[in-house]
Write a protein that holds these residues in place. Sequence first.
Motif, PDB file in Angstrom:
ATOM      1  N   GLY A   1     -30.352  46.936 -28.782  1.00 20.83           N
ATOM      2  CA  GLY A   1     -30.839  47.364 -29.820  1.00 20.83           C
ATOM      3  C   GLY A   1     -30.899  48.930 -30.161  1.00 20.83           C
ATOM      4  O   GLY A   1     -31.394  49.310 -30.969  1.00 20.83           O
ATOM      5  N   VAL A   2     -30.201  49.616 -29.345  1.00 15.87           N
ATOM      6  CA  VAL A   2     -29.967  51.086 -29.357  1.00 15.87           C
ATOM      7  C   VAL A   2     -28.538  51.517 -30.275  1.00 15.87           C
ATOM      8  O   VAL A   2     -27.795  51.296 -29.611  1.00 15.87           O
ATOM      9  N   ALA A   3     -28.893  51.889 -31.469  1.00 16.51           N
ATOM     10  CA  ALA A   3     -27.702  52.017 -32.428  1.00 16.51           C
ATOM     11  C   ALA A   3     -26.988  53.206 -31.747  1.00 16.51           C
ATOM     12  O   ALA A   3     -25.792  53.135 -31.959  1.00 16.51           O
ATOM     13  N   ALA A   4     -27.866  54.312 -31.226  1.00 12.79           N
ATOM     14  CA  ALA A   4     -27.062  55.489 -30.731  1.00 12.79           C
ATOM     15  C   ALA A   4     -26.044  55.271 -29.766  1.00 12.79           C
ATOM     16  O   ALA A   4     -25.191  56.019 -29.295  1.00 12.79           O
ATOM     17  N   LEU A   5     -26.167  54.014 -29.154  1.00 13.59           N
ATOM     18  CA  LEU A   5     -25.098  53.667 -27.873  1.00 13.59           C
ATOM     19  C   LEU A   5     -23.853  53.070 -28.329  1.00 13.59           C
ATOM     20  O   LEU A   5     -23.247  52.817 -27.587  1.00 13.59           O
ATOM     21  N   SER A   6     -23.741  53.017 -29.755  1.00 17.42           N
ATOM     22  CA  SER A   6     -22.451  52.265 -30.319  1.00 17.42           C
ATOM     23  C   SER A   6     -21.500  53.244 -30.747  1.00 17.42           C
ATOM     24  O   SER A   6     -21.739  54.543 -31.056  1.00 17.42           O
ATOM     25  N   GLY A   7     -20.283  52.845 -31.195  1.00 16.64           N
ATOM     26  CA  GLY A   7     -19.446  53.634 -31.727  1.00 16.64           C
ATOM     27  C   GLY A   7     -18.699  54.649 -30.783  1.00 16.64           C
ATOM     28  O   GLY A   7     -19.000  55.004 -29.807  1.00 16.64           O
ATOM     29  N   PHE A   8     -17.836  55.385 -31.483  1.00 18.11           N
ATOM     30  CA  PHE A   8     -17.370  56.725 -30.879  1.00 18.11           C
ATOM     31  C   PHE A   8     -16.855  57.910 -31.716  1.00 18.11           C
ATOM     32  O   PHE A   8     -16.832  57.677 -32.916  1.00 18.11           O
ATOM     33  N   GLU A   9     -16.929  59.033 -30.941  1.00 25.14           N
ATOM     34  CA  GLU A   9     -16.372  60.204 -31.945  1.00 25.14           C
ATOM     35  C   GLU A   9     -15.783  60.990 -31.071  1.00 25.14           C
ATOM     36  O   GLU A   9     -15.604  60.954 -29.747  1.00 25.14           O
ATOM     37  N   VAL A  10     -15.121  61.909 -31.774  1.00 22.38           N
ATOM     38  CA  VAL A  10     -14.180  63.018 -31.366  1.00 22.38           C
ATOM     39  C   VAL A  10     -15.055  64.183 -31.158  1.00 22.38           C
ATOM     40  O   VAL A  10     -15.361  64.745 -32.065  1.00 22.38           O
ATOM     41  N   ARG A  11     -15.237  65.068 -29.966  1.00 21.35           N
ATOM     42  CA  ARG A  11     -15.684  66.073 -29.602  1.00 21.35           C
ATOM     43  C   ARG A  11     -14.838  67.054 -28.694  1.00 21.35           C
ATOM     44  O   ARG A  11     -14.635  66.649 -27.732  1.00 21.35           O
ATOM     45  N   ASN A  12     -14.292  68.313 -29.381  1.00 16.31           N
ATOM     46  CA  ASN A  12     -13.477  69.000 -28.778  1.00 16.31           C
ATOM     47  C   ASN A  12     -12.473  68.720 -27.876  1.00 16.31           C
ATOM     48  O   ASN A  12     -12.515  68.743 -26.611  1.00 16.31           O
ATOM     49  N   GLY A  13     -11.777  67.832 -28.288  1.00 17.91           N
ATOM     50  CA  GLY A  13     -10.601  67.256 -27.559  1.00 17.91           C
ATOM     51  C   GLY A  13     -10.904  65.809 -26.729  1.00 17.91           C
ATOM     52  O   GLY A  13     -10.457  65.814 -25.788  1.00 17.91           O
ATOM     53  N   THR A  14     -12.430  65.485 -26.681  1.00 18.96           N
ATOM     54  CA  THR A  14     -12.952  64.575 -26.028  1.00 18.96           C
ATOM     55  C   THR A  14     -13.331  63.545 -26.813  1.00 18.96           C
ATOM     56  O   THR A  14     -13.813  63.487 -27.849  1.00 18.96           O
ATOM     57  N   LEU A  15     -12.879  62.358 -26.466  1.00 17.52           N
ATOM     58  CA  LEU A  15     -13.405  60.993 -26.916  1.00 17.52           C
ATOM     59  C   LEU A  15     -14.499  60.523 -26.554  1.00 17.52           C
ATOM     60  O   LEU A  15     -14.651  60.375 -25.060  1.00 17.52           O
ATOM     61  N   ARG A  16     -15.631  60.551 -27.014  1.00 20.28           N
ATOM     62  CA  ARG A  16     -16.957  60.059 -26.510  1.00 20.28           C
ATOM     63  C   ARG A  16     -17.208  58.728 -26.937  1.00 20.28           C
ATOM     64  O   ARG A  16     -17.523  58.568 -28.302  1.00 20.28           O
ATOM     65  N   PHE A  17     -17.397  57.752 -26.051  1.00 14.56           N
ATOM     66  CA  PHE A  17     -17.686  56.258 -26.444  1.00 14.56           C
ATOM     67  C   PHE A  17     -19.247  55.941 -26.127  1.00 14.56           C
ATOM     68  O   PHE A  17     -19.581  56.323 -24.866  1.00 14.56           O
TER      69      PHE A  17
END
Lengths: 296, 157
Positions: free
Chosen positions: A55-71
């Motif tokens: 149920g922790v929404a912040a642990l879903s999805g992914f984003e690009v940060r400074n040339g890094t993909l953070r899942f």
Amino acid sequence: MKPPRFDYVAAGTVAEAVAALADAEDARVLAGGQSLVPLMNLRLARPSLLVDVNGVAALSGFEVRNGTLRFGAMCRHRFLETDPDVRERAPIVAETAGLIGHVHIRNRGTLGGSIAHADPVAELPALLVALGGQVVASSTAGERTIPAAELFEGPFTTSLEPSELLSAVEIPAHRQGDGGAFSEFVLRHGDFATAGVAVILHRDGSGTCDALRVAGCGLGPTPVDLSAAGEFLLGESALGSGAAEELGSRVAAAAEPTGDVHGSAKYRRELAAVLAADAVRRAWARAGSSDWSGRG
Amino acid sequence: MTGVRFSLNGEAAEVDVEPRELLLDTLRDRLAMTGTHAACEQGACGACTVLIDGNGVRSCLMFTVQVGGSEVRTIEGVGSPGSLHPIQQALSEHHGLQCGFCTPGIVLTALELFETDPHPSRQQIVEWMSGNLCRCTGYINIISALEALAGTAEARS
């Protein structure tokens, strides 16, 4: 075939989850549950507390940060396999996620859960090593990053502390000229792999290979970094006759598989040679293609 | 004990369970949904497959406390003895079952397949269904039944 009693906390935030982990003697994080719950049903795992992070929404999805993909750690395999954004930005992740288990396992199983479980035959830990990625560990003390090379200590054993939650997985963002492939051998579709090899490489604007990494699963007590076997390909602009097989021979020589009911050590070495050759051929071709989307 | 409310085949369900109770056992023992079959109880066979918010899962690998607020669909929510779902009808016509033990999981897994992709190829059907073990049929007739349905309007519902 029923789990022993345990206490249960459904965390709503990362802060709640790590607070629960900090307070407990023998807590485990419940992510997708596709490895942990069978172990509990068989009473091979008997945690006193389960901290459910579904149920922790912040642990879903992914984003690009400074040339890094953070899942987020709770990205499920099925999401990684099918999401158009993931397929475009991290095609090797999508391809590899699609190799895991059966569709109903992928509906529940998660990226962070698979890596934290550290099964030596699992695909995603080996892919993380091949990509040179890292994980983010969260606790009440804050966050720290652990490079893949320092994460896997033995079968089902990582350097994560019991009080830490694997909260995110970071890999380099896909660049023009990147190519990757994950080749594995399974007796039946969806089963655990007997062995697998990931090859990740980069070819510059003139087609010359300037980076190449190799990692394997089912070839040692942890996912193994076999990159040294591929150094002879650096600086090459073509995968010449016999080069893929040469990589296969070197990977087989460097791997240290053990035998079990699924295959002898010798058999796994022979698989490693074939799989490495297949993976480097596919990765090389993809690195030279302008539109690798993970479908090729 | 924890109170858990969820939707079961479109109707409200409420149970009081220990955290360790598997969804499989709640469905069978408390809610009389015995079409959900218990076999390996370690996620290997697919006989206990149910749909949660449309996604197939193994009910032996989920705790009941995890499904609060979800829509759970079991085989009792698919077709009826007098009016088989098209997937059930196709399995019957192609001899896609013998003892029937795996069939509820097969039907629910196929239901999700056709909702994901109404036009699967034979190879896609084989891969999608590979997590559901059947000890009777040898699988060929199951695959043929689903292949006959692929692309027809009746497959989805």
